[in-house]
Motif scaffolding. Structure first.
Motif, PDB file in Angstrom:
ATOM      1  N   LEU A   1       1.283  -1.474  -0.055  1.00 17.64           N
ATOM      2  CA  LEU A   1       0.127   0.094   0.201  1.00 17.64           C
ATOM      3  C   LEU A   1       0.533   1.300   0.423  1.00 17.64           C
ATOM      4  CD1 LEU A   1      -2.499   1.094   0.678  1.00 17.64           C
ATOM      5  CD2 LEU A   1      -2.671   1.280   3.012  1.00 17.64           C
ATOM      6  N   LYS A   2       2.199   0.909   1.215  1.00 17.46           N
ATOM      7  CA  LYS A   2       2.564   2.397   0.891  1.00 17.46           C
ATOM      8  C   LYS A   2       3.790   2.549  -0.946  1.00 17.46           C
ATOM      9  CE  LYS A   2       5.007   2.434   4.618  1.00 17.46           C
ATOM     10  NZ  LYS A   2       5.390   2.716   5.804  1.00 17.46           N
ATOM     11  N   GLU A   3       3.880   1.504  -1.718  1.00 17.50           N
ATOM     12  CA  GLU A   3       4.328   1.254  -2.622  1.00 17.50           C
ATOM     13  C   GLU A   3       3.417   1.886  -3.388  1.00 17.50           C
ATOM     14  OE1 GLU A   3       6.992  -0.837  -5.902  1.00 17.50           O
ATOM     15  OE2 GLU A   3       6.612  -1.414  -3.653  1.00 17.50           O
ATOM     16  N   GLU A   4       2.614   1.718  -3.512  1.00 20.13           N
ATOM     17  CA  GLU A   4       0.824   2.049  -4.654  1.00 20.13           C
ATOM     18  C   GLU A   4      -0.207   2.597  -4.577  1.00 20.13           C
ATOM     19  OE1 GLU A   4       1.705  -0.662  -7.710  1.00 20.13           O
ATOM     20  OE2 GLU A   4       3.255  -1.283  -6.499  1.00 20.13           O
ATOM     21  N   LEU A   5       0.002   2.973  -3.404  1.00 25.67           N
ATOM     22  CA  LEU A   5      -1.363   3.991  -3.637  1.00 25.67           C
ATOM     23  C   LEU A   5      -0.970   5.477  -3.635  1.00 25.67           C
ATOM     24  CD1 LEU A   5      -4.328   3.705  -2.632  1.00 25.67           C
ATOM     25  CD2 LEU A   5      -3.447   4.532  -0.594  1.00 25.67           C
ATOM     26  N   PRO A   6       0.082   5.623  -3.977  1.00 30.69           N
ATOM     27  CA  PRO A   6       0.303   7.715  -4.474  1.00 30.69           C
ATOM     28  C   PRO A   6       0.149   6.621  -5.733  1.00 30.69           C
ATOM     29  CG  PRO A   6       2.564   6.914  -2.883  1.00 30.69           C
ATOM     30  CD  PRO A   6       1.493   5.452  -3.321  1.00 30.69           C
ATOM     31  N   LYS A   7       0.524   5.864  -6.278  1.00 30.75           N
ATOM     32  CA  LYS A   7       0.273   5.640  -7.988  1.00 30.75           C
ATOM     33  C   LYS A   7      -1.711   6.062  -8.276  1.00 30.75           C
ATOM     34  CE  LYS A   7       4.353   2.636  -8.100  1.00 30.75           C
ATOM     35  NZ  LYS A   7       4.566   1.310  -8.069  1.00 30.75           N
TER      36      LYS A   7
END
Length: 371
Positions: A42-48
Motif C-alpha cells: 500500500l505504501k508503495e502503490e497507493l500514491p500511483k
C-alpha cells in the motif's frame, strides 16, 4: 496531575493538551493497531492512484468486495462494505430494530450506543474474572430468553482478549435460531489470533441466516484513517435492506483502492502474524515471573488484559507513569465490570514493549524482580 478522564487510543490530541506531550512522541499501546504500520504494498502503490479522486468510486464496490472475498475465502455477494465497522453496526441495528439486546461483556461500548439510538435496551451477559473471562456456554444459554432479539459478541473480545471457538459459536447459533435471536459477531481482532482460520465464524455464514460478521482494516492493517469496514452475511435479504439504508459512496476512491491492495499483501500479513505471535508469547513469559503482583488473562488478540494484585497500585497510577514517558496504555476502569485494578496494552515492536514493561514492573520491590 490526577488522571480522572478515560482516554481512548485515538485521543492523542487530548493527551497532548492535558499532559503537554506532543502526540507525535506518544507510542499508543491503547489503540491496538498493528505496529508494522500500513501494508508494504500500500505504501508503495497507493500514491500511483492519486488521480482516482477525480471520479466517483464504483457504487457497488465490486472490485473491492472481490478482493475481500479472495482474502477471507467467501463469495463477494455475501459482503457489504461500509465507512468503518461503526457504520456497519449502525446499519445492522437500523434494520433489525432490536428491542432488547444481550451483549457479551465487558466489551466495546459502541454496540450499546448504536442499539440505544434505535430505541433498544441493552443488557450484558457478564464474563466473570474467576472464569478468566472465558465464556460459560451453558450460563449464556440460560440468559438467552425469548424476549431477546439480538446477541452481540466480540471475538476475540476487547478488552479481555478471550475468544470463542467455532464449534461453540455454532452451538450458540443453534440456540439463537430456536429462539429467533439474531447474532452479530465483531471479528475486528480475529486475524491476530494464533489460529484465526479455525476461530473465524465466516464459514458459518454459509449455513446460518441469523449471523452477520463485522470486520475492518483499522487494527490489523493499521489504517484507521481510511475508515473501511466490511460485513459478511449469508442472509441476502438483510444485506439488501442494509444497502438500501446506506448513503451512496461512503467509501472514497482511495480507500477502495487501498483495500484492494492491502488484502493481497501476503508478506505483510505473514510478518504481522509472526510478530504478534512472538511478542504475545514473550510478554506472557515475562509476566509469568510476577504472578504475585499481576495476573494476566491468556491473550488471543494483539493485546493483553492485566489485573493488578498489589493493594497500593492502581491502573490510573500506571497510566500516569507510562504517559509521562510517552507510552500510553489503557486504564480499563471505564469498562463494565472492571475497576481501577485492570489495564490493557497491545503488543508493539519488541523494543517498545520492553520500555512499557519497565514502567509496569518498576513498582515491584527489588527483591521480587528477576532478570
Amino acid at each position: 496531575m490526577e488522571q480522572k478522564e478515560h482516554f481512548h487510543g485515538s485521543d492523542l490530541e487530548k493527551i497532548e493538551k492535558i499532559f503537554g506531550i506532543k502526540k507525535e512522541n506518544i507510542i499508543s499501546f491503547s489503540a491496538n493497531v498493528n505496529p508494522l504500520g500500513i501494508s508494504y504494498d500500500l505504501k508503495e502503490e497507493l500514491p500511483k492512484h492519486i488521480d482516482a479522486i477525480t471520479s466517483y468510486p464504483d457504487r457497488e464496490y465490486t472490485d473491492l468486495r472481490r478482493a475481500i472475498g479472495d482474502y477471507i475465502g467467501i463469495d463477494h455477494s455475501n459482503i457489504i462494505v461500509g465507512n468503518g465497522s461503526t457504520e456497519l453496526i449502525s446499519l445492522v441495528t437500523q434494520n433489525l430494530h432490536p428491542k432488547k439486546a444481550l451483549i457479551v461483556g465487558p466489551t466495546y461500548s459502541e454496540y450499546e450506543h448504536e442499539i440505544s439510538l434505535e430505541g433498544g435496551r441493552s443488557h450484558y451477559y457478564r464474563l466473570h474474572e474467576d472464569e478468566n473471562f472465558g465464556l460459560n456456554e451453558q450460563h449464556l444459554y440460560d440468559a438467552l430468553t425469548t424476549d431477546i432479539d439480538l446477541l452481540v459478541i466480540c471475538n476475540p473480545n476487547n478488552p479481555t482478549s478471550s475468544q470463542i471457538s467455532r464449534p461453540v459459536m455454532r452451538n450458540i447459533l443453534d440456540h439463537c435460531k430456536e429462539k429467533g435471536i439474531f447474532v452479530m459477531v465483531d471479528e475486528t481482532y480475529v486475524e491476530f489470533s494464533e489460529n484465526s482460520e479455525a476461530i473465524t465464524s465466516i464459514p458459518l455464514t454459509q449455513i446460518y441466516n441469523n449471523i452477520i460478521i463485522l470486520r475492518g482494516i483499522s487494527k490489523f492493517f493499521a489504517a484507521p484513517g481510511l475508515r473501511l469496514g466490511y460485513a459478511i452475511c449469508g442472509n441476502h435479504s438483510l444485506l439488501k435492506e442494509m444497502e438500501s439504508f446506506k448513503n451512496p459512496w461512503t467509501i472514497n476512491s482511495l480507500a477502495a483502492i487501498a483495500g484492494e491492495i492491502m488484502f493481497r499483501d501476503k508478506r505483510y500479513i505473514e510478518d504481522t502474524k509472526e510478530l504478534i505471535s512472538s511478542e504475545r508469547k514473550r510478554i506472557c513469559t515475562i509476566l509469568d515471573r510476577y504472578q504475585s503482583h499481576f495476573k494476566y488473562y491468556v491473550p488471543h488478540a494483539n493485546f493483553i488484559l492485566v489485573r493488578i494484585l498489589d493493594d497500593e497500585l492502581t491502573s490510573d497510577h500506571l497510566f500516569e507513569k507510562a504517559i509521562k514517558k510517552g507510552l500510553m496504555l489503557r486504564d480499563c476502569s471505564s469498562f463494565p465490570f472492571l475497576d481501577n485494578k485492570y489495564f490493557r496494552f497491545c503488543f508493539m515492536k519488541p523494543e517498545d514493549n520492553d520500555r512499557l514493561l519497565d514502567v509496569i514492573l518498576d513498582d515491584i520491590p527489588a527483591d521480587d524482580r528477576t532478570n
